[in-house]
Design a protein around this motif. Structure first.
Motif, PDB file in Angstrom:
ATOM      1  N   PHE A   1      -3.318  68.353  78.940  1.00  0.00           N
ATOM      2  CA  PHE A   1      -3.544  67.639  77.676  1.00  0.00           C
ATOM      3  C   PHE A   1      -4.040  66.242  78.020  1.00  0.00           C
ATOM      4  O   PHE A   1      -3.324  65.453  78.636  1.00  0.00           O
ATOM      5  N   THR A   2      -5.274  65.937  77.623  1.00  0.00           N
ATOM      6  CA  THR A   2      -5.829  64.633  77.978  1.00  0.00           C
ATOM      7  C   THR A   2      -6.940  64.245  77.020  1.00  0.00           C
ATOM      8  O   THR A   2      -7.060  64.812  75.940  1.00  0.00           O
ATOM      9  N   SER A   3      -7.759  63.271  77.406  1.00  0.00           N
ATOM     10  CA  SER A   3      -8.716  62.656  76.488  1.00  0.00           C
ATOM     11  C   SER A   3     -10.008  62.272  77.180  1.00  0.00           C
ATOM     12  O   SER A   3     -10.024  62.013  78.384  1.00  0.00           O
ATOM     13  N   ASP A   4     -11.085  62.196  76.402  1.00  0.00           N
ATOM     14  CA  ASP A   4     -12.385  61.748  76.916  1.00  0.00           C
ATOM     15  C   ASP A   4     -12.404  60.258  77.222  1.00  0.00           C
ATOM     16  O   ASP A   4     -13.140  59.799  78.081  1.00  0.00           O
ATOM     17  N   ASN A   5     -11.657  59.485  76.440  1.00  0.00           N
ATOM     18  CA  ASN A   5     -11.723  58.022  76.522  1.00  0.00           C
ATOM     19  C   ASN A   5     -10.524  57.424  75.799  1.00  0.00           C
ATOM     20  O   ASN A   5      -9.746  58.134  75.164  1.00  0.00           O
ATOM     21  N   GLY A   6     -10.387  56.099  75.906  1.00  0.00           N
ATOM     22  CA  GLY A   6      -9.342  55.411  75.167  1.00  0.00           C
ATOM     23  C   GLY A   6      -9.704  55.280  73.699  1.00  0.00           C
ATOM     24  O   GLY A   6     -10.837  55.558  73.293  1.00  0.00           O
ATOM     25  N   PRO A   7      -8.759  54.850  72.854  1.00  0.00           N
ATOM     26  CA  PRO A   7      -9.020  54.732  71.414  1.00  0.00           C
ATOM     27  C   PRO A   7      -9.913  53.542  71.105  1.00  0.00           C
ATOM     28  O   PRO A   7      -9.954  52.568  71.867  1.00  0.00           O
ATOM     29  N   PRO A   8     -10.630  53.563  69.990  1.00  0.00           N
ATOM     30  CA  PRO A   8     -11.402  52.382  69.579  1.00  0.00           C
ATOM     31  C   PRO A   8     -10.463  51.221  69.263  1.00  0.00           C
ATOM     32  O   PRO A   8      -9.310  51.426  68.896  1.00  0.00           O
ATOM     33  N   ASP A   9     -10.966  50.032  69.435  1.00  0.00           N
ATOM     34  CA  ASP A   9     -10.165  48.838  69.156  1.00  0.00           C
ATOM     35  C   ASP A   9     -10.511  48.347  67.757  1.00  0.00           C
ATOM     36  O   ASP A   9     -11.526  47.686  67.542  1.00  0.00           O
ATOM     37  N   ASN A  10      -9.695  48.709  66.779  1.00  0.00           N
ATOM     38  CA  ASN A  10      -9.928  48.282  65.399  1.00  0.00           C
ATOM     39  C   ASN A  10      -8.584  48.039  64.715  1.00  0.00           C
ATOM     40  O   ASN A  10      -7.522  48.192  65.333  1.00  0.00           O
ATOM     41  N   GLU A  11      -8.623  47.668  63.445  1.00  0.00           N
ATOM     42  CA  GLU A  11      -7.388  47.319  62.742  1.00  0.00           C
ATOM     43  C   GLU A  11      -6.414  48.486  62.673  1.00  0.00           C
ATOM     44  O   GLU A  11      -5.198  48.296  62.781  1.00  0.00           O
ATOM     45  N   VAL A  12      -6.915  49.694  62.505  1.00  0.00           N
ATOM     46  CA  VAL A  12      -6.031  50.852  62.387  1.00  0.00           C
ATOM     47  C   VAL A  12      -5.349  51.149  63.714  1.00  0.00           C
ATOM     48  O   VAL A  12      -4.124  51.307  63.782  1.00  0.00           O
ATOM     49  N   THR A  13      -6.128  51.219  64.801  1.00  0.00           N
ATOM     50  CA  THR A  13      -5.535  51.561  66.088  1.00  0.00           C
ATOM     51  C   THR A  13      -4.635  50.439  66.602  1.00  0.00           C
ATOM     52  O   THR A  13      -3.635  50.702  67.280  1.00  0.00           O
ATOM     53  N   ARG A  14      -4.969  49.193  66.278  1.00  0.00           N
ATOM     54  CA  ARG A  14      -4.083  48.093  66.679  1.00  0.00           C
ATOM     55  C   ARG A  14      -2.757  48.168  65.921  1.00  0.00           C
ATOM     56  O   ARG A  14      -1.702  47.877  66.479  1.00  0.00           O
ATOM     57  N   PHE A  15      -2.808  48.571  64.648  1.00  0.00           N
ATOM     58  CA  PHE A  15      -1.590  48.702  63.854  1.00  0.00           C
ATOM     59  C   PHE A  15      -0.639  49.721  64.486  1.00  0.00           C
ATOM     60  O   PHE A  15       0.577  49.532  64.507  1.00  0.00           O
ATOM     61  N   PHE A  16      -1.214  50.813  65.017  1.00  0.00           N
ATOM     62  CA  PHE A  16      -0.393  51.865  65.624  1.00  0.00           C
ATOM     63  C   PHE A  16      -0.232  51.711  67.138  1.00  0.00           C
ATOM     64  O   PHE A  16       0.344  52.596  67.781  1.00  0.00           O
ATOM     65  N   SER A  17      -0.744  50.616  67.704  1.00  0.00           N
ATOM     66  CA  SER A  17      -0.655  50.391  69.163  1.00  0.00           C
ATOM     67  C   SER A  17      -1.163  51.599  69.939  1.00  0.00           C
ATOM     68  O   SER A  17      -0.548  52.057  70.910  1.00  0.00           O
TER      69      SER A  17
END
Length: 427
Positions: free
Chosen positions: A256-272
């Motif tokens: 279980f893994t990912s292509d890349n890290g999450p985008p840096d925006n207000e939503v992803t920052r809210f959820f860390s």
């Protein structure tokens, strides 16, 4: 060959995992580290406690297409055929892990997002090692959560529930069902299944009425993001339960893994979502290339935490070892992970390298705890010690460590091969 089945489940990205042990570990640190606690992901958390969790796993890139290329070819972005998300990539000639496993008599399936360039008959999943494929064949199309059509073995299939004014069937729901059907049909033979979920990259257009987040004091975007993460966790749980029900759990390994890290925006920052790391998708800081990684299966002891740095290009050689494939590609950048999966903490890489050709040209290297980042040719090298301050990359030491900067520069030169599609500014 034995009858072992192999399966990899790869979402576009998910939040930083938050098992109780990890939360205690982070709270005990001197530096503040954010951790996602708002969205419950019980199935992924359970998978992490039952499996092997990687704390310093790196995606192949900080954007999806080259990240996927690195995962499937065992090459980092200094060598692989796709080094950016640019639409100029129409066809790539690569040798994929699916082709290698097919040659080792595995039945192979690709469900979800195909991300090795736009579709051509010569460069489709079915011509690159997959016996069966179902999903998106175009990177832009894969941003649509409720597709009106998908492709099965290269043939367009309309999604009836999404053709009207109010589409209601998520692509990831269909991918989960297809994955379960594939395992049911192939349970008596060795198989390799690659499931590329698109949540939460492909966002909801509206929050479902049954969402448990509908009354939270959040923005609509935050609620939608939380809901697709919750649903993704449920799909992972259903797939793992199917593996148990079909009695495949003794001979199946799930990544279980990912292509890349999450985008840096207000939503992803809210959820860390990046776990407090600097940057996000599209950057080569830790938040852009660090990703979750869990390996689940009875072959390996439960509860192991791997702190040794590893990367996406290690998956190909690891799959070859697990499959006991005698015919293996040469000159892969990856190293198999069987030793670290059994608890050996010794380093397996001398160094790491990434380059990115989106929004300009950027490079980075990692050697031991030193990370060199060149955000663009005009900025110059930034140098960080990842063993300090929880790897926050907030203290540039380049002016104090001239010898290390020189090593970084030499590593950049050695690590890449020129490619006419992906030229550096000086070429």
């Amino acid at each position: 060959m034995g009858s072992a089945a192999r399966c990899t489940i790869r979402p576009s990205f998910t939040d930083a995992l938050h098992t109780n042990d990890l939360e205690k570990e982070l709270k005990s640190c001197d530096s503040k580290v954010d951790i996602q606690t708002q969205i419950g992901t019980p199935n992924i958390d359970k998978m992490a406690t039952q499996g092997v969790r990687f704390e310093q796993y790196y995606a192949g890139s900080s954007v999806g297409v080259p990240g996927n290329c690195s995962l499937l070819t065992g090459l980092h972005t200094g060598h692989c055929a796709i080094r950016g998300d640019a639409p100029k990539v129409q066809k790539v000639e690569v040798f994929t892990v699916a082709e290698a496993l097919w040659q080792a008599n595995y039945t192979t399936g690709m469900i979800g997002r195909w991300a090795l360039g736009d579709y051509t008959p010569e460069a489709s999943p079915n011509s690159q090692g997959y016996d069966y494929s179902y999903g998106y064949l175009n990177n832009e199309h894969a941003k649509t959560a409720y597709p009106k059509f998908l492709y099965r073995n290269g043939q367009r299939v309309d999604i009836a529930a999404n053709l009207g004014e109010h589409p209601n069937t998520l692509a990831d729901f269909l991918f989960k069902d297809e994955a379960i059907l594939f395992m049911q049909q192939n349970r008596r033979r060795p198989f390799f299944l690659h499931v590329g979920f698109v949540s939460p990259r492909a966002a909801l257009t509206a929050l479902p009425k049954d969402s448990p987040f509908k009354n939270r004091p959040w923005t609509e975007d935050q609620k939608c993001y939380a809901d697709v993460v919750r649903r993704l966790d449920g799909y992972v749980g259903e797939i793992l339960e199917t593996i148990r029900r079909l009695e495949l759990d003794r001979r199946t390994i799930v990544f279980f893994t990912s292509d890349n890290g999450p985008p840096d925006n207000e939503v992803t920052r809210f959820f860390s979502s990046a776990g407090g790391l600097r940057g996000g998708k599209g950057t080569l800081y830790e938040g852009g290339i660090r990703a979750p990684m869990i390996v689940w299966g009875r072959r390996f002891p439960a509860g192991i935490i791997v702190s040794t740095p590893t990367a996406a290009w290690d998956f190909f050689p690891t799959a070859m070892e697990l499959a006991e494939a005698w015919q293996r590609p040469r000159n892969l950048d990856g190293v198999h992970l069987l030793r670290v999966l059994s608890g050996d903490s010794k380093s397996i890489h001398e160094a790491f390298y990434w380059e990115l050709h989106d929004g300009g040209f950027s490079q980075c290297t990692r050697q031991n705890s030193w990370k060199g980042v060149d955000p663009s040719p005009r900025v110059g090298t930034q140098l960080y010690d990842l063993s300090q301050r929880q790897g926050q990359e907030d203290q540039d030491l380049s002016k104090l460590q001239a010898d290390v900067v020189k090593q970084h520069s030499e590593l950049k030169q050695r690590a890449r091969t020129p490619n006419p599609l992906w030229q550096t500014p000086g070429e």
